[in-house]
Design a protein around this motif. Structure first.
Motif, PDB file in Angstrom:
ATOM      1  N   LEU A  85       0.832  -1.207   0.000  1.00  0.00           N
ATOM      2  CA  LEU A  85       0.000   0.000   0.000  1.00  0.00           C
ATOM      3  C   LEU A  85       0.867   1.258   0.000  1.00  0.00           C
ATOM      4  O   LEU A  85       0.577   2.220  -0.725  1.00  0.00           O
ATOM      5  CB  LEU A  85      -0.952   0.006   1.194  1.00  0.00           C
ATOM      6  N   VAL A  86       1.933   1.256   0.792  1.00  0.00           N
ATOM      7  CA  VAL A  86       2.823   2.421   0.835  1.00  0.00           C
ATOM      8  C   VAL A  86       3.513   2.612  -0.518  1.00  0.00           C
ATOM      9  O   VAL A  86       3.643   3.733  -1.009  1.00  0.00           O
ATOM     10  CB  VAL A  86       3.854   2.290   1.980  1.00  0.00           C
ATOM     11  N   THR A  87       3.929   1.532  -1.138  1.00  0.00           N
ATOM     12  CA  THR A  87       4.609   1.640  -2.432  1.00  0.00           C
ATOM     13  C   THR A  87       3.661   2.149  -3.511  1.00  0.00           C
ATOM     14  O   THR A  87       4.024   3.004  -4.314  1.00  0.00           O
ATOM     15  CB  THR A  87       5.190   0.274  -2.850  1.00  0.00           C
ATOM     16  N   VAL A  88       2.433   1.644  -3.525  1.00  0.00           N
ATOM     17  CA  VAL A  88       1.480   2.004  -4.579  1.00  0.00           C
ATOM     18  C   VAL A  88       0.831   3.369  -4.337  1.00  0.00           C
ATOM     19  O   VAL A  88       0.697   4.169  -5.260  1.00  0.00           O
ATOM     20  CB  VAL A  88       0.399   0.911  -4.729  1.00  0.00           C
ATOM     21  N   PHE A  89       0.438   3.642  -3.099  1.00  0.00           N
ATOM     22  CA  PHE A  89      -0.328   4.858  -2.809  1.00  0.00           C
ATOM     23  C   PHE A  89       0.460   5.915  -2.042  1.00  0.00           C
ATOM     24  O   PHE A  89       0.004   7.048  -1.907  1.00  0.00           O
ATOM     25  CB  PHE A  89      -1.584   4.518  -1.995  1.00  0.00           C
ATOM     26  N   GLY A  90       1.592   5.566  -1.494  1.00  0.00           N
ATOM     27  CA  GLY A  90       2.318   6.475  -0.610  1.00  0.00           C
ATOM     28  C   GLY A  90       3.524   7.122  -1.245  1.00  0.00           C
ATOM     29  O   GLY A  90       3.613   7.284  -2.454  1.00  0.00           O
ATOM     30  N   GLY A  91       4.465   7.474  -0.378  1.00  0.00           N
ATOM     31  CA  GLY A  91       5.687   8.125  -0.835  1.00  0.00           C
ATOM     32  C   GLY A  91       5.453   9.520  -1.357  1.00  0.00           C
ATOM     33  O   GLY A  91       6.214  10.012  -2.186  1.00  0.00           O
ATOM     34  N   LEU A  92       4.391  10.174  -0.881  1.00  0.00           N
ATOM     35  CA  LEU A  92       4.020  11.469  -1.433  1.00  0.00           C
ATOM     36  C   LEU A  92       4.906  12.612  -0.945  1.00  0.00           C
ATOM     37  O   LEU A  92       4.701  13.761  -1.347  1.00  0.00           O
ATOM     38  CB  LEU A  92       2.551  11.772  -1.146  1.00  0.00           C
ATOM     39  N   LEU A 163      -2.334  15.317  -0.174  1.00  0.00           N
ATOM     40  CA  LEU A 163      -2.222  16.337  -1.211  1.00  0.00           C
ATOM     41  C   LEU A 163      -2.791  17.671  -0.744  1.00  0.00           C
ATOM     42  O   LEU A 163      -2.254  18.732  -1.043  1.00  0.00           O
ATOM     43  CB  LEU A 163      -2.946  15.891  -2.484  1.00  0.00           C
ATOM     44  N   VAL A 164      -3.884  17.604   0.017  1.00  0.00           N
ATOM     45  CA  VAL A 164      -4.533  18.816   0.492  1.00  0.00           C
ATOM     46  C   VAL A 164      -3.779  19.423   1.677  1.00  0.00           C
ATOM     47  O   VAL A 164      -3.616  20.635   1.770  1.00  0.00           O
ATOM     48  CB  VAL A 164      -6.009  18.524   0.880  1.00  0.00           C
ATOM     49  N   ASP A 165      -3.292  18.566   2.583  1.00  0.00           N
ATOM     50  CA  ASP A 165      -2.605  19.026   3.792  1.00  0.00           C
ATOM     51  C   ASP A 165      -1.337  18.208   4.009  1.00  0.00           C
ATOM     52  O   ASP A 165      -1.296  17.347   4.888  1.00  0.00           O
ATOM     53  CB  ASP A 165      -3.547  18.900   4.993  1.00  0.00           C
ATOM     54  N   PRO A 166      -0.307  18.454   3.201  1.00  0.00           N
ATOM     55  CA  PRO A 166       0.896  17.621   3.275  1.00  0.00           C
ATOM     56  C   PRO A 166       1.565  17.629   4.647  1.00  0.00           C
ATOM     57  O   PRO A 166       2.060  16.601   5.099  1.00  0.00           O
ATOM     58  CB  PRO A 166       1.827  18.192   2.216  1.00  0.00           C
ATOM     59  N   ALA A 167       1.567  18.778   5.314  1.00  0.00           N
ATOM     60  CA  ALA A 167       2.240  18.862   6.609  1.00  0.00           C
ATOM     61  C   ALA A 167       1.448  18.155   7.707  1.00  0.00           C
ATOM     62  O   ALA A 167       2.025  17.700   8.694  1.00  0.00           O
ATOM     63  CB  ALA A 167       2.472  20.320   6.986  1.00  0.00           C
ATOM     64  N   GLY A 168       0.144  18.049   7.535  1.00  0.00           N
ATOM     65  CA  GLY A 168      -0.694  17.476   8.582  1.00  0.00           C
ATOM     66  C   GLY A 168      -1.106  16.038   8.351  1.00  0.00           C
ATOM     67  O   GLY A 168      -1.923  15.504   9.099  1.00  0.00           O
TER      68      GLY A 168
END
Length: 190
Positions: A85-92, A163-168
């Motif tokens: 899941l982290v590989t496909v959807f994460g790493g943002l 995407l909307v709140d990267p820091a939070g």
């Protein structure tokens, strides 16, 4: 006799447009404006890609080349599910991965309007692989399907939150939590 196309031009266009889109909204992008970014007319874009949407899809394909063919091993444990899941959807935290997620959302939103279903097929593929994982871990097919749909929806929601709140938003942590919830079946009733 017509000139043969330069095989290095298409990947160069995709790379340059990807860099441009890192700080440009998709709604502000047209074939003409991309031509200006490339220092040329719109002709090379139309010639190589046919349309703005095809070029944007080529950018997404380029940015997701490392994850598009990944398949979840149905026999893997909960940690393997979380890593997947982290590989496909994460790493943002990577600007390129965040751009790929943003463009995927934007492309997916307009697909139903113009009859395409590439993002929908990708969405269904991720559901199928998680459902197969759930089935391999003892869930009945109906429960596995519901759990997988909930998991992919939650993963996309975590992406959107980042995407909307990267820091939070700790998207990778949220994705690992989704994997844990899938493994204990709490998403099955969602």
């Amino acid at each position: 006799m017509p000139r043969k196309p330069d095989p290095t031009l298409k990947p160069a266009i995709v790379e340059k447009v990807a860099q441009h889109l890192l700080d440009t909204k998709l709604e502000d992008v047209s074939v003409r404006s991309l031509g200006r970014v490339l220092g040329t007319s719109a002709y090379p874009i139309v010639y190589h890609f046919g349309s703005r949407e095809s070029l944007i899809q080529a950018v997404v394909d380029h940015l997701e080349a490392d994850v598009v063919d990944l398949v979840l091993d149905p026999e893997g444990d909960t940690d393997a599910l979380g890593r997947h899941l982290v590989t496909v959807f994460g790493g943002l935290d990577s600007p390129e991965r965040a751009l790929a997620a943003r463009l995927t959302f934007e492309l997916g939103c307009v697909e139903s309007i113009d009859g395409r279903d590439r993002e929908r097929r990708s969405f269904r593929r991720r559901i199928a692989e998680i459902a197969a994982w759930c089935t391999a871990h003892g869930a009945c097919p109906d429960t596995a399907e519901r759990t997988a749909r909930a998991a992919v929806g939650a993963a996309r929601g975590a992406q959107w939150g980042a995407l909307v709140d990267p820091a939070g938003t700790d998207v990778d942590g949220a994705l690992r939590a989704i994997a844990l919830e899938v493994s204990v079946g709490s998403l099955a009733t969602a």
